[in-house]
Design a protein around this motif. Sequence first.
Motif, PDB file in Angstrom:
ATOM      1  N   PRO A  19       0.821  -1.224   0.000  1.00 37.13           N
ATOM      2  CA  PRO A  19       0.000   0.000   0.000  1.00 37.13           C
ATOM      3  C   PRO A  19       0.852   1.270   0.000  1.00 37.13           C
ATOM      4  CG  PRO A  19      -0.854  -1.596   1.585  1.00 37.13           C
ATOM      5  CD  PRO A  19       0.467  -2.120   1.122  1.00 37.13           C
ATOM      6  N   ALA A  20       1.988   1.236   0.694  1.00 37.63           N
ATOM      7  CA  ALA A  20       2.861   2.413   0.732  1.00 37.63           C
ATOM      8  C   ALA A  20       3.415   2.721  -0.656  1.00 37.63           C
ATOM      9  CB  ALA A  20       4.007   2.186   1.720  1.00 37.63           C
ATOM     10  N   LEU A  21       3.819   1.659  -1.386  1.00 33.49           N
ATOM     11  CA  LEU A  21       4.338   1.860  -2.736  1.00 33.49           C
ATOM     12  C   LEU A  21       3.237   2.385  -3.649  1.00 33.49           C
ATOM     13  CD1 LEU A  21       6.596   1.588  -4.815  1.00 33.49           C
ATOM     14  CD2 LEU A  21       5.922  -0.803  -5.158  1.00 33.49           C
ATOM     15  N   GLU A  22       2.013   1.885  -3.469  1.00 30.05           N
ATOM     16  CA  GLU A  22       0.902   2.367  -4.297  1.00 30.05           C
ATOM     17  C   GLU A  22       0.656   3.854  -4.067  1.00 30.05           C
ATOM     18  OE1 GLU A  22      -3.913   1.818  -5.016  1.00 30.05           O
ATOM     19  OE2 GLU A  22      -2.813   0.282  -3.909  1.00 30.05           O
ATOM     20  N   LEU A  58       8.718   9.660  -8.642  1.00 32.57           N
ATOM     21  CA  LEU A  58       9.251   9.040  -9.855  1.00 32.57           C
ATOM     22  C   LEU A  58      10.049   7.775  -9.529  1.00 32.57           C
ATOM     23  CD1 LEU A  58      10.335  12.256 -11.773  1.00 32.57           C
ATOM     24  CD2 LEU A  58       8.615  10.606 -12.543  1.00 32.57           C
ATOM     25  N   VAL A  59      10.794   7.810  -8.423  1.00 30.79           N
ATOM     26  CA  VAL A  59      11.522   6.610  -7.999  1.00 30.79           C
ATOM     27  C   VAL A  59      10.534   5.502  -7.655  1.00 30.79           C
ATOM     28  CG1 VAL A  59      13.021   5.638  -6.211  1.00 30.79           C
ATOM     29  CG2 VAL A  59      13.571   7.855  -7.222  1.00 30.79           C
ATOM     30  N   ALA A  60       9.441   5.872  -6.968  1.00 32.80           N
ATOM     31  CA  ALA A  60       8.407   4.880  -6.654  1.00 32.80           C
ATOM     32  C   ALA A  60       7.798   4.309  -7.923  1.00 32.80           C
ATOM     33  CB  ALA A  60       7.317   5.513  -5.782  1.00 32.80           C
ATOM     34  N   MET A  61       7.573   5.161  -8.929  1.00 35.07           N
ATOM     35  CA  MET A  61       7.029   4.693 -10.204  1.00 35.07           C
ATOM     36  C   MET A  61       8.004   3.740 -10.893  1.00 35.07           C
ATOM     37  SD  MET A  61       5.369   8.290 -11.539  1.00 35.07           S
ATOM     38  CE  MET A  61       5.040   7.719 -13.205  1.00 35.07           C
ATOM     39  N   ALA A  62       9.301   4.036 -10.786  1.00 33.85           N
ATOM     40  CA  ALA A  62      10.312   3.148 -11.380  1.00 33.85           C
ATOM     41  C   ALA A  62      10.300   1.789 -10.693  1.00 33.85           C
ATOM     42  CB  ALA A  62      11.696   3.785 -11.278  1.00 33.85           C
ATOM     43  N   ILE A  63      10.175   1.788  -9.356  1.00 33.16           N
ATOM     44  CA  ILE A  63      10.124   0.522  -8.604  1.00 33.16           C
ATOM     45  C   ILE A  63       8.872  -0.261  -8.975  1.00 33.16           C
ATOM     46  CG2 ILE A  63       9.923  -0.483  -6.295  1.00 33.16           C
ATOM     47  CD1 ILE A  63      11.583   1.928  -5.289  1.00 33.16           C
ATOM     48  N   TRP A  64       7.744   0.439  -9.082  1.00 37.95           N
ATOM     49  CA  TRP A  64       6.486  -0.205  -9.471  1.00 37.95           C
ATOM     50  C   TRP A  64       6.623  -0.875 -10.829  1.00 37.95           C
ATOM     51  CZ3 TRP A  64       2.922   3.143 -12.706  1.00 37.95           C
ATOM     52  CH2 TRP A  64       1.831   2.415 -13.174  1.00 37.95           C
ATOM     53  N   GLN A  65       7.189  -0.160 -11.802  1.00 38.53           N
ATOM     54  CA  GLN A  65       7.334  -0.741 -13.132  1.00 38.53           C
ATOM     55  C   GLN A  65       8.380  -1.856 -13.163  1.00 38.53           C
ATOM     56  OE1 GLN A  65       5.578  -0.237 -16.163  1.00 38.53           O
ATOM     57  NE2 GLN A  65       4.179   0.561 -14.605  1.00 38.53           N
ATOM     58  N   LEU A  66       9.359  -1.785 -12.266  1.00 38.96           N
ATOM     59  CA  LEU A  66      10.337  -2.872 -12.167  1.00 38.96           C
ATOM     60  C   LEU A  66       9.653  -4.162 -11.731  1.00 38.96           C
ATOM     61  CD1 LEU A  66      13.287  -3.813 -12.264  1.00 38.96           C
ATOM     62  CD2 LEU A  66      13.511  -3.047  -9.881  1.00 38.96           C
TER      63      LEU A  66
END
Length: 272
Positions: free
Chosen positions: A18-21, A79-87
Amino acid sequence: MSLTTTARRKARTAGDSPALEKLTRAGLLGYGLLHLAVGWLALQIAHGRSARGDQSGAFRLLAGQPFGRVLVWAIAAGLVAMAIWQLFEAAVGHLDEQGGRRALERVVSAGRTIAYGALGATAIQVADGGDPATGSQQREATSGLLGHPGGQWLVGAAGIAVTVVGLVLVVHGIRKGFVRNLRRNLMSAGEFRAAVRTGQLGYAGKGAVYAVAGVLVTIAAATFDPAKSAGLDGALHTLAQQPFGYALLLVAAAGFALFGVYCYFQARYRKV
Protein backbone atom coordinates in the motif's frame (compact mmCIF):
# COMPACT_ATOMS: atom_id res chain seq x y z
CA MET A 1 7.73 -25.02 -4.10
CA SER A 2 10.71 -23.90 -6.20
CA LEU A 3 12.96 -21.01 -5.26
CA THR A 4 11.86 -19.19 -8.40
CA THR A 5 8.17 -19.45 -7.47
CA THR A 6 8.90 -18.30 -3.92
CA ALA A 7 10.89 -15.33 -5.18
CA ARG A 8 8.11 -14.34 -7.56
CA ARG A 9 5.52 -14.50 -4.79
CA LYS A 10 7.66 -12.31 -2.55
CA ALA A 11 8.17 -9.85 -5.40
CA ARG A 12 4.42 -9.68 -6.05
CA THR A 13 3.77 -9.10 -2.35
CA ALA A 14 6.31 -6.28 -2.31
CA GLY A 15 4.82 -4.82 -5.47
CA ASP A 16 1.36 -4.81 -3.86
CA SER A 17 2.57 -2.71 -0.93
CA PRO A 18 0.00 0.00 0.00
CA ALA A 19 2.86 2.41 0.73
CA LEU A 20 4.34 1.86 -2.74
CA GLU A 21 0.90 2.37 -4.30
CA LYS A 22 0.43 5.70 -2.50
CA LEU A 23 3.89 6.89 -3.51
CA THR A 24 3.25 5.79 -7.10
CA ARG A 25 -0.03 7.70 -7.26
CA ALA A 26 1.71 10.76 -5.86
CA GLY A 27 4.41 10.23 -8.48
CA LEU A 28 1.79 10.26 -11.23
CA LEU A 29 0.61 13.66 -9.98
CA GLY A 30 4.20 14.89 -10.10
CA TYR A 31 4.57 13.39 -13.57
CA GLY A 32 1.55 15.44 -14.57
CA LEU A 33 3.08 18.64 -13.16
CA LEU A 34 6.24 17.90 -15.13
CA HIS A 35 4.27 17.69 -18.38
CA LEU A 36 2.33 20.86 -17.59
CA ALA A 37 5.68 22.62 -17.09
CA VAL A 38 7.02 21.30 -20.41
CA GLY A 39 3.83 22.56 -22.08
CA TRP A 40 4.40 25.98 -20.55
CA LEU A 41 8.00 26.04 -21.79
CA ALA A 42 6.84 25.07 -25.29
CA LEU A 43 4.46 28.03 -25.13
CA GLN A 44 7.34 30.33 -24.16
CA ILE A 45 9.38 29.07 -27.14
CA ALA A 46 6.36 29.69 -29.39
CA HIS A 47 6.38 33.33 -28.28
CA GLY A 48 10.09 33.68 -29.05
CA ARG A 49 11.28 33.69 -25.43
CA SER A 50 14.48 31.94 -24.38
CA ALA A 51 13.53 28.68 -22.67
CA ARG A 52 14.90 25.19 -22.35
CA GLY A 53 12.02 23.00 -23.42
CA ASP A 54 12.87 19.65 -21.89
CA GLN A 55 12.36 17.79 -18.62
CA SER A 56 15.36 19.32 -16.85
CA GLY A 57 14.15 22.77 -17.92
CA ALA A 58 10.72 21.90 -16.52
CA PHE A 59 12.21 20.76 -13.22
CA ARG A 60 14.19 24.00 -12.99
CA LEU A 61 11.02 25.97 -13.71
CA LEU A 62 9.25 24.18 -10.85
CA ALA A 63 12.27 24.52 -8.54
CA GLY A 64 12.22 28.29 -9.07
CA GLN A 65 8.76 28.65 -7.53
CA PRO A 66 8.11 29.23 -3.80
CA PHE A 67 8.90 25.95 -2.02
CA GLY A 68 9.84 24.69 -5.48
CA ARG A 69 12.80 22.58 -4.42
CA VAL A 70 10.66 20.78 -1.86
CA LEU A 71 8.16 20.10 -4.64
CA VAL A 72 10.89 18.76 -6.95
CA TRP A 73 12.21 16.50 -4.16
CA ALA A 74 8.66 15.17 -3.72
CA ILE A 75 8.32 14.59 -7.46
CA ALA A 76 11.68 12.79 -7.45
CA ALA A 77 10.47 10.45 -4.69
CA GLY A 78 7.32 9.74 -6.65
CA LEU A 79 9.25 9.04 -9.86
CA VAL A 80 11.52 6.61 -8.00
CA ALA A 81 8.41 4.88 -6.65
CA MET A 82 7.03 4.69 -10.20
CA ALA A 83 10.31 3.15 -11.38
CA ILE A 84 10.12 0.52 -8.60
CA TRP A 85 6.49 -0.20 -9.47
CA GLN A 86 7.33 -0.74 -13.13
CA LEU A 87 10.34 -2.87 -12.17
CA PHE A 88 7.99 -5.23 -10.32
CA GLU A 89 5.63 -5.17 -13.30
CA ALA A 90 8.50 -6.09 -15.61
CA ALA A 91 9.58 -8.96 -13.36
CA VAL A 92 6.33 -10.54 -12.18
CA GLY A 93 3.44 -8.33 -13.31
CA HIS A 94 0.79 -8.22 -16.06
CA LEU A 95 -0.72 -11.51 -14.91
CA ASP A 96 -4.04 -10.60 -16.51
CA GLU A 97 -2.35 -10.83 -19.92
CA GLN A 98 -1.57 -14.03 -21.79
CA GLY A 99 1.41 -15.34 -23.74
CA GLY A 100 3.10 -12.90 -26.06
CA ARG A 101 1.02 -9.97 -24.84
CA ARG A 102 2.32 -10.48 -21.29
CA ALA A 103 5.90 -10.64 -22.54
CA LEU A 104 5.41 -7.43 -24.55
CA GLU A 105 3.87 -5.60 -21.58
CA ARG A 106 6.77 -6.66 -19.37
CA VAL A 107 9.26 -5.33 -21.92
CA VAL A 108 7.35 -2.03 -22.00
CA SER A 109 7.43 -1.93 -18.19
CA ALA A 110 11.20 -2.47 -18.29
CA GLY A 111 11.50 0.53 -20.60
CA ARG A 112 9.32 2.62 -18.28
CA THR A 113 11.52 1.60 -15.35
CA ILE A 114 14.52 3.13 -17.11
CA ALA A 115 12.58 6.25 -18.17
CA TYR A 116 11.11 6.95 -14.73
CA GLY A 117 14.44 6.22 -13.06
CA ALA A 118 16.25 8.64 -15.37
CA LEU A 119 13.64 11.35 -14.74
CA GLY A 120 13.92 10.74 -11.01
CA ALA A 121 17.70 11.13 -11.20
CA THR A 122 17.29 14.40 -13.14
CA ALA A 123 14.79 15.68 -10.56
CA ILE A 124 17.19 14.84 -7.72
CA GLN A 125 20.02 16.64 -9.49
CA VAL A 126 17.93 19.78 -9.99
CA ALA A 127 16.52 19.70 -6.43
CA ASP A 128 20.08 19.38 -5.11
CA GLY A 129 21.13 22.49 -7.00
CA GLY A 130 22.87 20.70 -9.87
CA ASP A 131 22.64 21.40 -13.59
CA PRO A 132 21.72 18.41 -15.79
CA ALA A 133 23.19 18.02 -19.24
CA THR A 134 22.33 20.88 -21.58
CA GLY A 135 21.50 20.58 -25.25
CA SER A 136 25.07 21.58 -26.15
CA GLN A 137 26.45 18.86 -23.86
CA GLN A 138 24.13 16.34 -25.51
CA ARG A 139 25.45 17.41 -28.90
CA GLU A 140 29.01 17.02 -27.63
CA ALA A 141 28.21 13.52 -26.42
CA THR A 142 26.69 12.65 -29.79
CA SER A 143 29.74 14.08 -31.55
CA GLY A 144 32.04 11.93 -29.42
CA LEU A 145 30.00 8.83 -30.14
CA LEU A 146 29.95 9.55 -33.88
CA GLY A 147 33.72 9.67 -33.78
CA HIS A 148 34.00 6.03 -32.67
CA PRO A 149 33.83 3.00 -34.98
CA GLY A 150 30.22 1.96 -35.25
CA GLY A 151 29.12 5.14 -33.49
CA GLN A 152 27.08 6.29 -36.45
CA TRP A 153 25.06 3.08 -36.33
CA LEU A 154 24.52 3.37 -32.57
CA VAL A 155 23.31 6.97 -32.83
CA GLY A 156 21.12 6.08 -35.80
CA ALA A 157 19.63 3.11 -33.95
CA ALA A 158 18.91 5.33 -30.95
CA GLY A 159 17.22 7.89 -33.18
CA ILE A 160 15.08 5.26 -34.87
CA ALA A 161 14.15 3.79 -31.48
CA VAL A 162 13.01 7.19 -30.17
CA THR A 163 11.07 7.82 -33.37
CA VAL A 164 9.31 4.46 -33.04
CA VAL A 165 8.49 5.13 -29.38
CA GLY A 166 7.01 8.48 -30.35
CA LEU A 167 4.87 6.94 -33.10
CA VAL A 168 3.76 4.16 -30.75
CA LEU A 169 2.61 6.81 -28.27
CA VAL A 170 0.63 8.52 -31.03
CA VAL A 171 -1.08 5.25 -32.01
CA HIS A 172 -1.58 4.33 -28.34
CA GLY A 173 -3.42 7.60 -27.85
CA ILE A 174 -5.51 7.50 -31.01
CA ARG A 175 -6.57 3.89 -30.38
CA LYS A 176 -7.27 4.57 -26.67
CA GLY A 177 -4.88 1.83 -25.60
CA PHE A 178 -4.52 3.47 -22.19
CA VAL A 179 -8.19 2.90 -21.28
CA ARG A 180 -7.58 -0.73 -20.30
CA ASN A 181 -5.40 0.50 -17.42
CA LEU A 182 -8.13 2.65 -15.87
CA ARG A 183 -10.47 1.45 -13.12
CA ARG A 184 -13.62 2.42 -15.00
CA ASN A 185 -15.92 1.10 -12.27
CA LEU A 186 -14.72 3.89 -9.96
CA MET A 187 -15.18 6.68 -12.51
CA SER A 188 -18.25 8.74 -13.29
CA ALA A 189 -19.32 9.00 -16.93
CA GLY A 190 -18.00 12.57 -17.10
CA GLU A 191 -14.65 11.63 -15.58
CA PHE A 192 -14.26 8.77 -18.00
CA ARG A 193 -15.00 10.98 -21.02
CA ALA A 194 -12.54 13.61 -19.80
CA ALA A 195 -9.86 10.97 -19.17
CA VAL A 196 -10.30 9.51 -22.65
CA ARG A 197 -10.14 12.89 -24.41
CA THR A 198 -7.13 14.19 -22.47
CA GLY A 199 -5.39 10.82 -22.82
CA GLN A 200 -5.97 10.66 -26.57
CA LEU A 201 -4.79 14.19 -27.30
CA GLY A 202 -2.03 14.08 -24.68
CA TYR A 203 -0.45 10.85 -25.89
CA ALA A 204 -0.75 11.90 -29.54
CA GLY A 205 0.75 15.36 -29.02
CA LYS A 206 3.56 14.15 -26.75
CA GLY A 207 4.34 11.23 -29.07
CA ALA A 208 4.52 13.46 -32.14
CA VAL A 209 7.13 15.71 -30.49
CA TYR A 210 9.20 12.70 -29.40
CA ALA A 211 9.01 11.34 -32.95
CA VAL A 212 10.42 14.66 -34.22
CA ALA A 213 13.23 14.40 -31.65
CA GLY A 214 14.01 10.87 -32.85
CA VAL A 215 14.07 11.94 -36.49
CA LEU A 216 16.54 14.72 -35.62
CA VAL A 217 18.86 12.23 -33.90
CA THR A 218 18.60 9.92 -36.92
CA ILE A 219 19.46 12.81 -39.26
CA ALA A 220 22.43 13.68 -37.03
CA ALA A 221 23.72 10.13 -37.48
CA ALA A 222 23.09 10.03 -41.23
CA THR A 223 24.80 13.38 -41.85
CA PHE A 224 27.50 13.16 -39.17
CA ASP A 225 26.10 16.44 -37.84
CA PRO A 226 25.71 16.32 -34.03
CA ALA A 227 24.31 19.87 -34.08
CA LYS A 228 21.01 18.37 -35.16
CA SER A 229 20.84 16.19 -32.01
CA ALA A 230 19.47 18.04 -28.97
CA GLY A 231 16.63 15.91 -27.63
CA LEU A 232 13.22 17.26 -26.72
CA ASP A 233 14.50 20.82 -26.43
CA GLY A 234 15.93 20.62 -29.95
CA ALA A 235 12.68 19.19 -31.27
CA LEU A 236 10.64 22.09 -29.88
CA HIS A 237 13.07 24.71 -31.21
CA THR A 238 13.12 22.96 -34.59
CA LEU A 239 9.33 23.13 -34.73
CA ALA A 240 9.56 26.85 -33.98
CA GLN A 241 11.70 27.34 -37.10
CA GLN A 242 9.24 25.65 -39.47
CA PRO A 243 6.49 27.30 -41.53
CA PHE A 244 3.52 27.62 -39.20
CA GLY A 245 5.98 26.97 -36.36
CA TYR A 246 3.90 29.03 -33.92
CA ALA A 247 0.83 26.87 -34.56
CA LEU A 248 2.88 23.68 -34.33
CA LEU A 249 4.28 24.71 -30.97
CA LEU A 250 0.82 25.60 -29.71
CA VAL A 251 -0.27 22.08 -30.60
CA ALA A 252 2.80 20.61 -28.89
CA ALA A 253 2.21 22.72 -25.78
CA ALA A 254 -1.43 21.66 -25.68
CA GLY A 255 -0.43 18.00 -26.08
CA PHE A 256 1.95 18.09 -23.12
CA ALA A 257 -0.51 20.07 -21.01
CA LEU A 258 -3.37 17.69 -21.78
CA PHE A 259 -1.18 14.70 -20.92
CA GLY A 260 -0.44 16.44 -17.63
CA VAL A 261 -4.19 16.68 -16.98
CA TYR A 262 -4.61 13.02 -17.92
CA CYS A 263 -2.01 12.15 -15.25
CA TYR A 264 -4.50 13.45 -12.67
CA PHE A 265 -6.93 10.75 -13.77
CA GLN A 266 -4.11 8.21 -13.74
CA ALA A 267 -3.19 9.18 -10.18
CA ARG A 268 -6.77 8.48 -9.05
CA TYR A 269 -7.91 5.67 -11.28
CA ARG A 270 -4.97 3.83 -12.83
CA LYS A 271 -4.56 0.19 -11.94
CA VAL A 272 -1.46 0.05 -9.75
